[in-house]
Design a protein around this motif. Structure first.
Motif, short mmCIF file in Angstrom:
data_model
loop_
_atom_site.label_atom_id
_atom_site.label_comp_id
_atom_site.label_asym_id
_atom_site.label_seq_id
_atom_site.Cartn_x
_atom_site.Cartn_y
_atom_site.Cartn_z
N ASN A 309 0.81 -1.23 0.00
CA ASN A 309 0.00 0.00 0.00
C ASN A 309 0.83 1.27 0.00
OD1 ASN A 309 0.90 0.11 2.68
ND2 ASN A 309 -1.02 -0.67 3.50
N THR A 310 2.14 1.15 -0.25
CA THR A 310 2.97 2.35 -0.34
C THR A 310 3.69 2.46 -1.67
OG1 THR A 310 4.90 1.28 0.65
CG2 THR A 310 3.36 2.35 2.15
N GLY A 311 3.32 1.65 -2.63
CA GLY A 311 3.91 1.74 -3.96
C GLY A 311 4.62 0.47 -4.35
N PRO A 312 5.17 0.47 -5.62
CA PRO A 312 5.19 1.58 -6.56
C PRO A 312 3.86 1.84 -7.26
CG PRO A 312 6.22 -0.33 -7.55
CD PRO A 312 5.90 -0.70 -6.14
N THR A 313 2.94 0.85 -7.28
CA THR A 313 1.65 1.06 -7.90
C THR A 313 0.76 1.89 -6.98
OG1 THR A 313 1.85 -1.11 -8.96
CG2 THR A 313 -0.34 -0.10 -8.93
N PRO A 314 0.18 2.99 -7.48
CA PRO A 314 -0.68 3.81 -6.62
C PRO A 314 -1.85 3.00 -6.07
CG PRO A 314 -0.17 4.95 -8.68
CD PRO A 314 0.30 3.54 -8.83
N VAL A 315 -2.23 3.26 -4.84
CA VAL A 315 -3.33 2.53 -4.22
C VAL A 315 -4.12 3.47 -3.33
CG1 VAL A 315 -1.84 1.76 -2.33
CG2 VAL A 315 -3.96 0.55 -2.78
N ASP A 316 -5.44 3.36 -3.39
CA ASP A 316 -6.31 4.09 -2.48
C ASP A 316 -6.37 3.31 -1.18
OD1 ASP A 316 -8.29 5.34 -1.06
OD2 ASP A 316 -9.80 5.28 -2.65
N SER A 317 -5.65 3.76 -0.17
CA SER A 317 -5.52 3.00 1.07
C SER A 317 -6.84 2.90 1.83
CB SER A 317 -4.45 3.62 1.97
OG SER A 317 -4.77 4.96 2.28
N ARG A 318 -7.80 3.75 1.53
CA ARG A 318 -9.11 3.63 2.18
C ARG A 318 -9.93 2.51 1.55
NH1 ARG A 318 -12.74 8.54 3.05
NH2 ARG A 318 -13.57 7.06 4.57
N ALA A 319 -9.67 2.24 0.28
CA ALA A 319 -10.42 1.19 -0.41
C ALA A 319 -9.78 -0.18 -0.25
CB ALA A 319 -10.57 1.53 -1.89
N HIS A 320 -8.43 -0.19 -0.13
CA HIS A 320 -7.74 -1.48 -0.04
C HIS A 320 -6.52 -1.35 0.86
CE1 HIS A 320 -10.22 -3.31 -3.14
NE2 HIS A 320 -10.07 -2.22 -3.84
N ARG A 321 -6.33 -2.33 1.71
CA ARG A 321 -5.15 -2.37 2.56
C ARG A 321 -3.91 -2.71 1.76
NH1 ARG A 321 -5.23 -0.92 8.20
NH2 ARG A 321 -7.36 -1.15 8.93
N ALA A 322 -4.08 -3.42 0.64
CA ALA A 322 -2.97 -3.80 -0.23
C ALA A 322 -3.50 -4.01 -1.64
CB ALA A 322 -2.29 -5.07 0.27
N MET A 323 -2.70 -3.64 -2.63
CA MET A 323 -3.12 -3.84 -4.01
C MET A 323 -3.34 -5.31 -4.30
SD MET A 323 -3.73 -1.24 -5.91
CE MET A 323 -3.66 -2.09 -7.49
N GLN A 324 -2.48 -6.17 -3.75
CA GLN A 324 -2.56 -7.56 -4.15
C GLN A 324 -3.71 -8.31 -3.50
OE1 GLN A 324 1.57 -8.37 -3.16
NE2 GLN A 324 0.95 -9.89 -1.65
N GLU A 325 -4.45 -7.67 -2.58
CA GLU A 325 -5.64 -8.33 -2.07
C GLU A 325 -6.68 -8.45 -3.18
OE1 GLU A 325 -7.40 -6.20 1.17
OE2 GLU A 325 -8.23 -4.63 -0.08
N ILE A 326 -6.65 -7.51 -4.13
CA ILE A 326 -7.58 -7.58 -5.26
C ILE A 326 -7.27 -8.81 -6.11
CG2 ILE A 326 -8.42 -6.40 -7.32
CD1 ILE A 326 -7.61 -3.76 -6.00
N ALA A 327 -5.97 -8.99 -6.43
CA ALA A 327 -5.56 -10.15 -7.23
C ALA A 327 -5.87 -11.46 -6.53
CB ALA A 327 -4.07 -10.06 -7.56
N TRP A 328 -5.71 -11.49 -5.18
CA TRP A 328 -5.99 -12.71 -4.41
C TRP A 328 -7.46 -13.07 -4.51
CZ3 TRP A 328 -3.05 -16.35 -2.19
CH2 TRP A 328 -3.62 -17.19 -1.25
N MET A 329 -8.35 -12.09 -4.30
CA MET A 329 -9.78 -12.36 -4.35
C MET A 329 -10.23 -12.67 -5.78
SD MET A 329 -10.86 -12.39 -1.30
CE MET A 329 -10.61 -11.75 0.37
N ASP A 330 -9.72 -11.92 -6.75
CA ASP A 330 -10.11 -12.19 -8.14
C ASP A 330 -9.74 -13.60 -8.57
OD1 ASP A 330 -11.18 -9.68 -8.45
OD2 ASP A 330 -9.53 -8.87 -9.63
#
Length: 606
Positions: A309-330
């Motif tokens: 959640n601190t980069g390098p890919t931008p992430v809305d920390s209010r929507a997701h604690r980590a970018m890769q949680e999206i990939a895990w659930m998907d």
């Protein structure tokens, strides 16, 4: 009108029976002979959705539909009720069964705080729900109502654990899960749970209690085993042996982790203020289902790695604690994308000259772009460690190794391997410990390496400097300057502030017969400052030694502080330099403007 599921009058008629069952007298709805069957949550382990007490509003926002509601959590013997507020979001476009996500908020938060997460999951094709969780939530701001326990102490279990405010918080999450699962557009076989901090705890708790009803879980920071290494363990211990045992039985998520069948991911911070690596590792060790993890080095309540959640890919920390949680659930709920890489350790550590070679294996469906080893001193407190980075070499396909330097041959070293693939997904090995004496190291192998603290802008691979995690001394700020001292970087502190330097190794400082500290400083404001050495006990109790320094002047000046200059603070327990000494703190007063650079230990003069 949103397709909400309500219950028949029969639900209200059995409310007293459910309360009696919650005391453990009967296990009316328990599922299987597992830990949950013998817990106070047994009556809530079935699939019955809670009664909707009020649909506050349903509105459309862009491509999603949002419903705010209150549901019945439980009815007490005096006929008063516990009402829980929640937010349900789904794609506005009608569809067949969709995957679903239960979002659990963190400590001091509430459903409204994770509304952005629920909305964003809905925008990606999920039906999502969140709820207030008493005992964890902000009791003054949440919209839920009811009886919140006999006092505000979340650790009290006597005489009745169902009177602990956390009981209603866990029931709220279990009822929220059932409400979500009962929605007509939800596929009951494709439901995930996620949350951070106390929400990670709740993710683990719900996944253990709901067992095969949860298909995927993504816990961030928090899990179970609060007695194995968390900021809470001392408060729990002070309640007494019997109370502690009751709390661990009924409220510790680790007690239910063995019943998890979901594909479970744990994203942890290796220097987390609240949840320490031993509790993380104990939680993972208890889980027998498909599981994976990542440790974020040198962070607390932050995930500073690719996919975090601190980069390098931008992430809305209010929507997701980590970018890769999206990939895990998907992947697990939609069948999209390839599996995550897996880091494992198949080879035993071996002696490699003056160090110890460690090896780990990465199994990945896509190319691995980075592999590193991180290590820290095993005798030092978890929260004050600095994890040092070693670049790995590849040996065979998917196998990587690095050599840990051994300075104190009688002390353990902790390490983990970290790998990132070309999708910016990061995973790590479990936390591992090596014992130099077991590999033939003796006192003759000891090396003297005088401590120095680098002064440069922080990154996740070299974060030494950070303000106190407890939030104290926050009246000023600090920043890094390049080339401020003879072309070398420097740190500037302005205003009333404190800055911690992690990674001190007090045991080595004592054994090396060091004399004290040396650094260069200047103070354009003409103010002095305080330097502290901080020891931390396993129960998070601090012992402080400090020295007040006069203004160094407006020009750069070398400052030398001898160990004998430090004075113990209240209740400080000697020795000052020990295996518990791992943090240096610099404190400035109001109006300060202090620059410093090139900090190191100094040797005893001959």
């Amino acid at each position: 009108m949103s397709p909400l599921i309500t219950l028949s009058v029969a639900y209200v008629l059995i409310k007293r029976l459910r309360y009696i069952a919650s005391l453990g007298i009967i296990g009316l709805l328990a599922v299987g002979a597992r830990a949950g069957e013998h817990s106070i949550f047994a009556p809530y382990l079935g699939d019955e959705a809670p009664q909707i007490l009020e649909t506050i509003e349903t509105q459309k926002e862009d491509s999603i539909e949002i419903t705010r509601l209150r549901f019945l959590n439980r009815t007490l013997p005096d006929n008063s009720i516990v009402s829980i507020y929640g937010i349900l979001a789904r794609p506005a476009e009608k569809s067949a069964r969709r995957p679903a996500i239960l979002v659990c908020h963190g400590g001091g938060a509430m459903a409204d705080h994770v509304e952005p997460a629920v909305k964003h999951w809905a925008s990606m094709g999920y039906v999502a729900f969140c709820q207030d969780e008493p005992g964890i939530a902000d009791s003054k701001k949440m919209r839920s109502t009811g009886y919140w326990g006999q006092d505000r102490n979340p650790w009290r279990c006597k005489p009745d654990p169902t009177r602990n405010q956390l009981y209603d918080g866990i029931l709220a999450a279990l009822n929220g899960f059932n409400l979500l699962r009962a929605q007509p557009d939800v596929d009951p076989d494709r439901i995930g749970v996620t949350g951070g901090s106390w929400g990670g705890y709740m993710t683990t708790m719900v996944s253990g209690l709901k067992r095969d009803r949860v298909k995927a879980a993504f816990a961030v920071y928090g899990g179970g085993f609060y007695d194995h290494g968390t900021v809470c363990q001392d408060a729990l211990a002070r309640r007494g042996t019997e109370n502690r045992a009751l709390w661990l039985k009924h409220f510790d998520a680790g007690n239910f982790a063995g019943d998890i069948t979901a594909s479970y991911f744990f994203a942890a911070a290796a220097c987390d203020w609240f949840f320490w690596p031993p509790s993380v590792q104990a939680t993972l060790d208890k889980i027998h289902s498909d599981k994976n993890l990542v440790f974020s080095p040198n962070t607390s309540h932050a995930l500073a790695f690719p996919g975090g959640n601190t980069g390098p890919t931008p992430v809305d920390s209010r929507a997701h604690r980590a970018m890769q949680e999206i990939a895990w659930m998907d992947h697990h709920l939609k069948g999209e994308g390839k599996p995550f890489p897996i880091c494992s350790v198949a080879e035993k550590p071996i002696r490699d000259g003056a160090g110890i070679r460690v090896t780990f294996q990465v199994t990945s469906p896509v190319p691995v772009t980075a592999a590193t080893v991180w290590y820290s001193y095993g005798e030092t407190p978890w929260r004050t460690r600095h994890w040092k980075k070693l670049e790995c070499r590849a040996s065979t396909a998917g196998s990587y190794y690095a050599t840990l330097p051994v300075e104190e041959p009688d002390q353990p070293l902790d390490w983990f391997g970290l790998a990132t693939d070309d999708r910016k997904i990061s995973v790590s090995t479990s936390l591992l410990r090596v014992d130099p004496p077991a590999l033939g190291f003796t006192d003759a192998d000891r090396r003297t390496v005088l401590w120095t603290a680098s002064v440069h802008a922080p990154g996740f691979d070299s974060r030494l400097w950070h303000p106190p995690y407890d939030g104290s001394y926050r009246g000023g700020r600090f920043r890094f300057h390049r080339g401020a001292f003879n072309g070398q970087p420097a740190i500037e502190i302005t205003g009333q502030y404190a800055l911690d330097c992690f990674g001190l190794r007090g045991l080595s400082l004592a054994r090396d017969r060091s004399a004290g500290l040396s650094f260069w400083a200047r103070s354009p404001s003409g103010t002095g400052f305080t330097v502290q050495l901080v020891n931390e006990e396993t129960d998070a109790v601090y012992h402080v030694w400090e020295v007040n320094q006069p203004p160094p002047g407006q020009d750069w000046k070398e400052v030398r502080i001898h160990w004998s200059d430090f004075r113990p603070g209240p209740h400080a327990k000697p020795p000052m330099l020990s295996e518990k000494t791992a943090k240096l703190r610099i404190i400035t007063p109001a109006g300060a403007d202090l620059f410093f650079s090139q900090i190191s230990a100094i040797t005893v003069e001959p």
